[in-house]
Design an enzyme around this catalytic site. Sequence first.
Site, mmCIF file in Angstrom:
data_model
loop_
_atom_site.group_PDB
_atom_site.id
_atom_site.type_symbol
_atom_site.label_atom_id
_atom_site.label_comp_id
_atom_site.label_asym_id
_atom_site.label_seq_id
_atom_site.Cartn_x
_atom_site.Cartn_y
_atom_site.Cartn_z
ATOM 1 N N THR A 85 33.964 57.956 41.288
ATOM 2 C CA THR A 85 35.248 57.276 41.057
ATOM 3 C C THR A 85 35.090 55.782 40.808
ATOM 4 O OG1 THR A 85 35.413 56.820 43.423
ATOM 5 C CG2 THR A 85 36.438 58.879 42.625
ATOM 6 N N HIS A 140 39.468 36.289 34.256
ATOM 7 C CA HIS A 140 40.211 35.755 35.406
ATOM 8 C C HIS A 140 39.474 35.862 36.737
ATOM 9 C CE1 HIS A 140 44.445 35.971 33.362
ATOM 10 N NE2 HIS A 140 43.553 35.301 32.653
ATOM 11 N N HIS A 148 42.073 30.199 38.066
ATOM 12 C CA HIS A 148 41.553 31.483 38.541
ATOM 13 C C HIS A 148 40.494 31.341 39.612
ATOM 14 C CE1 HIS A 148 43.862 33.181 35.365
ATOM 15 N NE2 HIS A 148 43.214 32.483 34.458
ATOM 16 N N ASP A 170 25.052 56.862 41.569
ATOM 17 C CA ASP A 170 24.717 58.026 42.394
ATOM 18 C C ASP A 170 24.791 59.259 41.492
ATOM 19 O OD1 ASP A 170 27.389 58.670 42.094
ATOM 20 O OD2 ASP A 170 27.865 58.657 44.234
ATOM 21 N N HIS A 171 24.793 60.435 42.122
ATOM 22 C CA HIS A 171 24.845 61.687 41.355
ATOM 23 C C HIS A 171 26.078 61.772 40.452
ATOM 24 C CE1 HIS A 171 26.498 61.962 45.406
ATOM 25 N NE2 HIS A 171 27.395 62.817 44.930
ATOM 26 N N CYS A 183 29.660 55.432 40.338
ATOM 27 C CA CYS A 183 29.687 56.627 41.193
ATOM 28 C C CYS A 183 30.742 57.550 40.591
ATOM 29 C CB CYS A 183 29.928 56.277 42.653
ATOM 30 S SG CYS A 183 31.477 55.435 43.017
ATOM 31 N N GLY A 195 33.875 53.845 45.838
ATOM 32 C CA GLY A 195 32.900 53.581 46.901
ATOM 33 C C GLY A 195 31.964 52.441 46.524
#
Length: 144
Positions: free
Chosen positions: A70, A101, A136, A11-12, A68, A73
Amino acid sequence: MQRLRVCIGNDHGGFLLKQGVSAYLDERGVDVIDVGSHSTEIVRYPHYAAQVCRAVLQGDADRGILICSTGIGMSIVANKFKGIRAALCYSTYQGQMTAAHNDSNVLCLGGRCIGDFEAIDVVRAWLDTNYEGGRHDISLGILE
Ligand code: RB5
């Protein structure tokens, strides 16, 4: 040997970091499928998460990368797709461990939380590490 195909979406908040990550993938000889967005104009990130996840699930790409602001999202949306194992990583160690894993097929990054060099190291570790399988494996019949 067939080239690895990586579908990348953002995204932006992820647009600027995508430039650096895409350039690294290009240099590495990866086929990059860029679904956008293509500027810092504000957009809704779930649309890009969905496009990347569908490309991976349909076999149009081997892996996906979502960016994004962070990475949170994108990872929440991506993990709602059955068959997608998305990992939000901020360190080389996490990139390596999630490949080894978790057999993650989508990597999420936070464009406003990690620098280009660190992000590229995460991508490198994620691509260079093989899944170890065995203990795993999470298909234990408890997730249905
Ligand atoms: C967009 O402003 C921001 O909410 C988005 O990029 C992402 O970080 C959401 O988790």
